[in-house]
Design a protein around this motif. Structure first.
Motif, PDB file in Angstrom:
ATOM      1  N   ARG A 233     -14.926 -42.377  41.048  1.00 14.10           N
ATOM      2  CA  ARG A 233     -13.781 -42.947  40.106  1.00 14.10           C
ATOM      3  C   ARG A 233     -13.950 -42.404  38.929  1.00 14.10           C
ATOM      4  NH1 ARG A 233     -14.703 -46.152  44.469  1.00 14.10           N
ATOM      5  NH2 ARG A 233     -13.312 -46.949  45.523  1.00 14.10           N
ATOM      6  N   ARG A 234     -13.016 -41.653  38.106  1.00 11.73           N
ATOM      7  CA  ARG A 234     -13.007 -41.563  36.842  1.00 11.73           C
ATOM      8  C   ARG A 234     -11.741 -41.963  36.246  1.00 11.73           C
ATOM      9  NH1 ARG A 234     -12.964 -36.501  33.585  1.00 11.73           N
ATOM     10  NH2 ARG A 234     -12.555 -35.356  35.385  1.00 11.73           N
ATOM     11  N   PHE A 235     -11.773 -43.024  35.144  1.00 13.49           N
ATOM     12  CA  PHE A 235     -10.953 -43.477  34.430  1.00 13.49           C
ATOM     13  C   PHE A 235     -10.819 -42.886  33.146  1.00 13.49           C
ATOM     14  CE2 PHE A 235     -12.576 -46.831  37.471  1.00 13.49           C
ATOM     15  CZ  PHE A 235     -11.394 -47.108  37.965  1.00 13.49           C
ATOM     16  N   VAL A 236      -9.504 -42.187  32.801  1.00 11.76           N
ATOM     17  CA  VAL A 236      -9.302 -41.376  31.606  1.00 11.76           C
ATOM     18  C   VAL A 236      -8.307 -41.979  30.876  1.00 11.76           C
ATOM     19  CG1 VAL A 236      -8.928 -39.155  30.616  1.00 11.76           C
ATOM     20  CG2 VAL A 236     -10.344 -39.323  32.775  1.00 11.76           C
ATOM     21  N   ARG A 237      -8.532 -42.515  29.608  1.00 13.11           N
ATOM     22  CA  ARG A 237      -7.221 -42.906  28.893  1.00 13.11           C
ATOM     23  C   ARG A 237      -7.096 -41.764  27.745  1.00 13.11           C
ATOM     24  NH1 ARG A 237      -3.987 -46.894  28.201  1.00 13.11           N
ATOM     25  NH2 ARG A 237      -3.141 -47.608  26.451  1.00 13.11           N
ATOM     26  N   ALA A 238      -6.517 -40.594  28.286  1.00 14.96           N
ATOM     27  CA  ALA A 238      -6.510 -39.594  27.203  1.00 14.96           C
ATOM     28  C   ALA A 238      -5.440 -38.618  27.891  1.00 14.96           C
ATOM     29  CB  ALA A 238      -7.739 -38.729  27.358  1.00 14.96           C
ATOM     30  N   ASN A 239      -4.909 -37.681  27.543  1.00 16.56           N
ATOM     31  CA  ASN A 239      -4.084 -36.756  28.199  1.00 16.56           C
ATOM     32  C   ASN A 239      -4.465 -36.466  29.590  1.00 16.56           C
ATOM     33  OD1 ASN A 239      -2.422 -34.718  29.013  1.00 16.56           O
ATOM     34  ND2 ASN A 239      -2.204 -33.700  27.059  1.00 16.56           N
ATOM     35  N   PRO A 240      -3.699 -36.997  30.531  1.00 12.95           N
ATOM     36  CA  PRO A 240      -3.880 -36.576  31.993  1.00 12.95           C
ATOM     37  C   PRO A 240      -4.035 -35.118  32.453  1.00 12.95           C
ATOM     38  CG  PRO A 240      -2.223 -38.016  31.909  1.00 12.95           C
ATOM     39  CD  PRO A 240      -2.389 -37.806  30.461  1.00 12.95           C
ATOM     40  N   THR A 241      -3.431 -34.224  31.684  1.00 18.03           N
ATOM     41  CA  THR A 241      -3.597 -33.118  32.051  1.00 18.03           C
ATOM     42  C   THR A 241      -4.879 -32.245  31.688  1.00 18.03           C
ATOM     43  OG1 THR A 241      -1.233 -32.498  31.505  1.00 18.03           O
ATOM     44  CG2 THR A 241      -2.723 -30.571  31.563  1.00 18.03           C
ATOM     45  N   ASP A 242      -5.414 -32.604  30.621  1.00 20.99           N
ATOM     46  CA  ASP A 242      -6.734 -32.373  30.228  1.00 20.99           C
ATOM     47  C   ASP A 242      -7.674 -32.750  31.330  1.00 20.99           C
ATOM     48  OD1 ASP A 242      -5.849 -31.045  27.856  1.00 20.99           O
ATOM     49  OD2 ASP A 242      -6.252 -32.785  26.672  1.00 20.99           O
ATOM     50  N   ALA A 243      -7.683 -34.107  31.568  1.00 24.16           N
ATOM     51  CA  ALA A 243      -8.502 -34.568  32.605  1.00 24.16           C
ATOM     52  C   ALA A 243      -8.574 -33.954  33.864  1.00 24.16           C
ATOM     53  CB  ALA A 243      -8.480 -36.262  32.876  1.00 24.16           C
ATOM     54  N   ILE A 244      -7.462 -33.530  34.495  1.00 24.72           N
ATOM     55  CA  ILE A 244      -7.135 -32.957  35.724  1.00 24.72           C
ATOM     56  C   ILE A 244      -7.824 -31.680  35.541  1.00 24.72           C
ATOM     57  CG2 ILE A 244      -5.552 -31.960  37.126  1.00 24.72           C
ATOM     58  CD1 ILE A 244      -5.816 -34.969  37.600  1.00 24.72           C
ATOM     59  N   LEU A 245      -7.478 -30.934  34.517  1.00 29.38           N
ATOM     60  CA  LEU A 245      -7.966 -29.491  34.563  1.00 29.38           C
ATOM     61  C   LEU A 245      -9.609 -29.605  34.502  1.00 29.38           C
ATOM     62  CD1 LEU A 245      -5.406 -27.693  32.232  1.00 29.38           C
ATOM     63  CD2 LEU A 245      -5.553 -27.692  34.686  1.00 29.38           C
ATOM     64  N   GLN A 246     -10.076 -30.215  33.757  1.00 33.57           N
ATOM     65  CA  GLN A 246     -11.535 -30.586  33.732  1.00 33.57           C
ATOM     66  C   GLN A 246     -12.063 -30.896  35.130  1.00 33.57           C
ATOM     67  OE1 GLN A 246     -13.000 -33.490  31.165  1.00 33.57           O
ATOM     68  NE2 GLN A 246     -15.099 -33.151  31.533  1.00 33.57           N
ATOM     69  N   ALA A 247     -11.628 -31.711  35.908  1.00 38.18           N
ATOM     70  CA  ALA A 247     -11.824 -32.096  37.240  1.00 38.18           C
ATOM     71  C   ALA A 247     -11.707 -30.733  38.131  1.00 38.18           C
ATOM     72  CB  ALA A 247     -11.039 -33.068  37.893  1.00 38.18           C
ATOM     73  N   SER A 248     -10.747 -29.916  37.955  1.00 36.57           N
ATOM     74  CA  SER A 248     -10.629 -28.751  38.971  1.00 36.57           C
ATOM     75  C   SER A 248     -11.801 -27.882  38.541  1.00 36.57           C
ATOM     76  CB  SER A 248      -9.285 -27.962  38.303  1.00 36.57           C
ATOM     77  OG  SER A 248      -9.331 -27.527  37.414  1.00 36.57           O
ATOM     78  N   SER A 249     -12.638 -27.752  37.525  1.00 34.47           N
ATOM     79  CA  SER A 249     -13.587 -26.795  37.228  1.00 34.47           C
ATOM     80  C   SER A 249     -14.580 -27.030  38.075  1.00 34.47           C
ATOM     81  CB  SER A 249     -13.902 -26.797  35.776  1.00 34.47           C
ATOM     82  OG  SER A 249     -14.681 -28.053  35.489  1.00 34.47           O
ATOM     83  N   ALA A 250     -14.814 -28.202  38.605  1.00 33.64           N
ATOM     84  CA  ALA A 250     -16.139 -28.342  39.712  1.00 33.64           C
ATOM     85  C   ALA A 250     -15.594 -28.888  41.060  1.00 33.64           C
ATOM     86  CB  ALA A 250     -17.063 -29.422  39.178  1.00 33.64           C
ATOM     87  N   ALA A 251     -14.448 -28.384  41.478  1.00 28.06           N
ATOM     88  CA  ALA A 251     -13.839 -28.856  42.578  1.00 28.06           C
ATOM     89  C   ALA A 251     -13.420 -27.588  43.673  1.00 28.06           C
ATOM     90  CB  ALA A 251     -12.595 -29.718  42.479  1.00 28.06           C
ATOM     91  N   ASP A 252     -13.313 -27.797  44.884  1.00 30.47           N
ATOM     92  CA  ASP A 252     -13.005 -26.869  45.707  1.00 30.47           C
ATOM     93  C   ASP A 252     -11.344 -26.823  45.952  1.00 30.47           C
ATOM     94  OD1 ASP A 252     -15.512 -25.979  46.169  1.00 30.47           O
ATOM     95  OD2 ASP A 252     -15.793 -27.551  47.887  1.00 30.47           O
ATOM     96  N   THR A 253     -10.778 -28.069  45.779  1.00 29.18           N
ATOM     97  CA  THR A 253      -9.390 -28.144  45.804  1.00 29.18           C
ATOM     98  C   THR A 253      -8.883 -29.528  44.773  1.00 29.18           C
ATOM     99  OG1 THR A 253      -9.432 -29.850  47.675  1.00 29.18           O
ATOM    100  CG2 THR A 253      -8.996 -27.332  48.266  1.00 29.18           C
TER     101      THR A 253
END
Length: 290
Positions: A233-253
């Motif tokens: 679980r990752r709790f991010v209090r920032a722009n959700p878009t930045d957090a999601i794009l960062q997560a996608s960089s090390a994910a298969d989907t």
């Protein structure tokens, strides 16, 4: 009736990447693959005038596109159950209709018309992603080494009404891939209740206190299958878009929710989903919810 995984193809490079991804996915889920080519209006955006294209030429080209896509999927997984159909419809209409009883719809991020212009997301991909009745997977060129896998599925949790659908899909997807699951709870660092309603409803803020019990329940329901994924679980209090794009960089989907609204006025996708479709480093799966 067994549901099919549908993939749309027009012969473009991105659509062939979608065929590859869909073939792998159908093999993983052990479900049939249906390849759809909607030929009406095809390549009109490349030719200056539709009158210059003889109907027989379009028909021949359609069969060439379909034969190439079908052979490509078969060579990738020889035991895959594959069906194909050429439809005299516009692609958006054909894929929307197919989505009504499909397991999911897979499309490339850009077709022939968009390849002629430097933009990351074509009209067909955007419209189908925003309106299809089944989950939609948008596959785009991401510059990764072919076959590279992180064994990780990322899920972005936004509005409460879409949390259950996203988490159920993400947990099942991670289990089938034998992958870990990263759940990103993103919220803006400022209150959104001061924004106009027309803006606030497109901001995918999340309350982890509401989402966590849903995740725990989904994991408990998956436990008897002995393939429950490990969850980070990752709790991010920032722009959700930045957090999601960062997560996608090390994910298969990357799994996100997509609200299906009755009104056709205004944005049909939220800001985070729109940004992910244009900039994600992995295929994006949009799970519909009402």
């Amino acid at each position: 009736m067994e549901r099919l995984l549908v993939v749309g193809v027009d012969g473009s490079a991105d659509s062939l990447r979608a065929v590859d991804w869909a073939a792998d996915e159908a093999a993983t889920h052990n479900i049939p693959l249906r390849i759809i080519h909607a030929s009406r209006g095809e390549r009109y955006t490349i030719a200056n005038t539709a009158a210059s294209i003889h109907p027989g030429t379009i028909q021949m080209e359609s069969h060439h596109v379909m034969d190439h896509a079908t052979k490509r999927a078969f060579l990738r997984h020889r035991s895959l159950r594959i069906s194909s159909v050429i439809l005299n419809e516009f692609p958006i209409a054909a894929l929307f209709r197919a989505s009504q009883d499909a397991y999911g719809v897979v499309i490339g991020s850009r077709g022939w018309g968009s390849e002629a212009r430097p933009r990351p997301l074509g009209t067909v991909a955007m419209t189908v992603a925003a309106s299809a009745m089944s989950p939609v997977v948008v596959v785009r060129e991401i510059g990764r080494e072919p076959g590279k896998r992180f064994h990780r599925v990322a899920a972005g949790i936004g509005p409460a009404q879409g949390t259950e659908a996203v988490l159920e899909f993400a947990v099942r997807d991670a289990a089938l891939r034998m992958a870990d699951l990263e759940v990103v709870y993103g919220s803006y660092p400022y209150p959104t209740d001061c924004l106009p309603e027309s803006h606030a409803r497109h901001i995918s803020a999340c309350d982890p206190n509401e989402a966590e019990p849903i995740l725990e329940r989904v994991l408990r329901e998956r436990a008897p299958f002995d393939d429950c994924p490990r969850v980070q679980r990752r709790f991010v209090r920032a722009n959700p878009t930045d957090a999601i794009l960062q997560a996608s960089s090390a994910a298969d989907t990357l799994v996100l929710g997509a609200c299906r609204r009755d009104s056709h006025v205004g944005m049909q996708l939220g800001r985070v989903s729109d940004a992910a479709l244009r900039n994600s480093s992995c295929p994006v799966i949009l799970v519909p919810y009402a």
